[in-house]
Enzyme design. Structure first.
Site, mmCIF file in Angstrom:
data_model
loop_
_atom_site.group_PDB
_atom_site.id
_atom_site.type_symbol
_atom_site.label_atom_id
_atom_site.label_comp_id
_atom_site.label_asym_id
_atom_site.label_seq_id
_atom_site.Cartn_x
_atom_site.Cartn_y
_atom_site.Cartn_z
ATOM 1 N N GLY A 20 -9.085 -4.290 -11.172
ATOM 2 C CA GLY A 20 -8.334 -5.514 -12.440
ATOM 3 C C GLY A 20 -9.154 -6.097 -12.861
ATOM 4 N NE ARG A 21 -10.959 -10.238 -7.677
ATOM 5 C CZ ARG A 21 -10.290 -9.270 -6.848
ATOM 6 N NH1 ARG A 21 -9.075 -8.656 -6.671
ATOM 7 N NH2 ARG A 21 -10.086 -8.625 -5.313
ATOM 8 C CD GLU B 190 -6.724 -11.369 -8.236
ATOM 9 O OE1 GLU B 190 -5.818 -11.755 -8.753
ATOM 10 O OE2 GLU B 190 -7.157 -9.941 -8.305
ATOM 11 C CE LYS C 244 3.098 -8.207 -8.687
ATOM 12 N NZ LYS C 244 1.721 -7.772 -9.119
#
Length: 549
Positions: free
Chosen positions: A264-265, A350, A507
């Protein structure tokens, strides 16, 4: 062998001890060619490494460290599509998102599939920009709201702000990531549901924050546009979950795919960048990709001693591990890049915020600096006091442009602003490097009682990155530069820069606690503090369970 016990590491430890009392003033005084020799050009980027606490010997030893940790082989393994993301058994091919030549995974070239998605994106984005994409009530879409989180938000938001001068003036672009309802509410203020498009960006189409916001956005739309076909006209998806997208009501012809070999990054130049393409258009998006590609080619082919992203990464290791400095500041002297430090926080922290190496063993050295920053000159009136006179040096990256962005201000006035902005960039990097001695302060007639307070130690290292202007291509070059900087550091530390298991635990716990906030608490599952927080929340809701503990 533990990294800190390798000959290359031990040589750097000894070398750092020898430089401990060296000042940048003496390094520049003894070498008139230092600035020219330690400045390099990559595409449009001029990168000045001269204000670093290094000598030629330092750079040679850092290069030896990278070679000893297998940098050349691991770099080629990434470009060749090998599954270097070992914990998820995946290739790492963000470089394929901007490639023009074949990139293979298991013998199959993935570039044609990437190009097909870009073509699909361009069809929709250019229709939206031109006002030809109609909503359910036959009004043109004039607002695009990107709903994502993490890499699905930080990249598109940063890039859209950076390149806002390329966006149509009558097209509104907004971003929602936080699950806090105030974020969605703020994004919808003043928008007309009949002319609003939502981009739901979630690889799995199950990300709880994104899907919660998306469902609320769907309800907002349908409350105003009572048309069963409204979702197909007002929503597109960026995902790999075709079934989930269709179930939501989105036409899968307007779903833009990406792949498990893209983190994603690392995905702003993929389908995740759809909102960016809406802002800048498909032609400028091509320029954006070309900027990435230019730096990719340099990173893959340049030898270590001349490889700008690799040198930047090794300098970061030099300060993190051999000087013990824990943070790294990114200081763009460009309001357009105001979100760039936040974007790099995720990219760096991350990726390399890991405590386990590729062999599943604890790393024996510190990894990943704390990345932070703010645009200049705002930061100067916030935290530069610490940079100049604090007790812990902070290596900095200054980023600036030789020309201002085009805008609505009179060109002469705009250049006056920009010249002052750039003067501050130059001055701050100079002041951090060279400081001001007590003798210089005293000779200026300062009250002797204030001399110590007005003395600046200097010797604070920085990289200065400049380019002619902030174009789509230059933004791509900057992002790729930092991607490869992070990769280099991950190789030396021996960590997997492409997973993010640390995101998961909180999460998972949040999902369980959410059920307890709404249903029956389970005190045995938690500590006393957590149970008290659950009870406090439940007791302040209108439907609070009187039996809550």
């Amino acid at each position: 062998m533990a990294l800190r016990n390798t000959p290359a590491w031990e040589a750097l430890v000894a070398h750092q001890h020898g430089l401990d009392a060296t000042h940048l003033r003496s390094l520049f005084a003894s070498d008139r060619q230092r600035a020219a020799r330690l400045t390099t050009q990559v595409g449009d980027l001029t990168i000045d490494f001269s204000k670093h606490l290094v000598t030629d010997a330092t750079l040679g030893l850092l290069t030896q460290l990278a070679q000893a940790t297998g940098f050349d082989d691991r770099r080629e393994a990434m470009f060749s599509g090998e599954r270097i993301n070992t914990t998820e058994d995946r290739s790492v091919l963000h470089i394929a998102l901007r490639a023009n030549s074949p990139v293979n995974i298991d013998g199959e070239d993935v570039v044609p599939e990437v190009k097909a998605v870009l073509t699909k994106m361009a069809r929709v984005a250019d229709l939206i920009r031109s006002g030809k994409w109609m909503g359910a009530t036959n009004k043109p879409i004039r607002a695009v709201v990107n709903i994502g989180i993490g890499g699905s938000d930080l990249g598109p938001l940063m890039a859209t702000k950076a390149l806002r001068h390329l966006a149509p003036t009558d097209l509104t672009l907004r971003f929602v990531s936080n699950i806090d309802v105030a974020a969605l509410d703020a994004a919808l203020v003043d928008l007309d549901p009949e002319t609003t498009m939502f981009v739901v960006a979630s690889k799995t189409f199950t990300t709880i924050e994104t899907m919660t916001n998306a469902r609320s956005a769907r309800s907002w739309l349908l409350a105003a546009v009572q048309n069963e076909n409204a979702i197909a006209h007002h929503f597109v998806a960026v995902s790999t979950n075709t079934e989930g997208v269709a179930s939501f009501g989105i036409d899968t012809n307007n779903m833009f795919e990406f792949w498990d070999w893209v983190g994603g990054r690392y995905s702003v130049d993929a389908a995740i960048g759809f909102s960016v393409m809406c802002a800048i258009g498909s032609k400028s998006f091509d320029d954006f990709l070309a900027g990435f590609r230019l730096v990719d080619e340099h990173f893959r082919s340049a030898p270590l001693a001349e490889n700008a992203p690799a040198i930047a990464g090794l300098l970061g290791i030099w300060y993190r591990n051999f000087w013990g400095w824990q943070t790294h500041a990114v200081l763009p002297y460009s309001q357009a890049l105001s979100r760039f430090p936040a974007y790099l926080q995720q990219l760096d922290m991350e990726s390399n915020g890991k405590r386990i190496n590729l062999d599943g063993e604890p790393v024996d050295v510190d990894t990943a600096p704390i990345v932070w920053g703010e645009s200049g000159t705002n930061g100067q009136h916030a935290f530069y006091q610490l940079l100049h006179q604090g007790t812990t040096p902070v290596p900095c990256d200054f980023i600036g442009f030789l020309q201002p962005e085009p805008g609505h201000i009179d060109p002469a006035a705009a250049m006056n602003h920009h010249q002052l902005l750039f003067a501050n960039l130059i001055a701050q990097s100079e002041a951090l490097a060279f400081g001001k001695t007590s003798g210089e302060v005293a000779s200026a007639g300062v009250d002797p009682g204030l001399v110590a307070h007005r003395t600046f130690p200097g010797n604070r290292p920085s990289t200065i990155i400049t380019a002619p202007a902030l174009t789509a291509s230059v933004l791509g070059q900057l992002i790729a530069f930092y991607e490869h900087r992070v990769f280099t550091q991950g190789v030396v530390w021996g960590v997997n820069s492409f997973d993010q298991w640390g995101v998961e635990l909180g999460k998972v716990l949040a999902t369980a606690i959410d059920a307890e906030l709404d249903g029956s608490p389970n005190p045995k599952a938690h500590d006393a503090s957590t149970n008290a927080l659950i009870a406090r929340f439940r007791n302040h809701q209108p439907s609070a369970n009187s039996g809550a503990t």
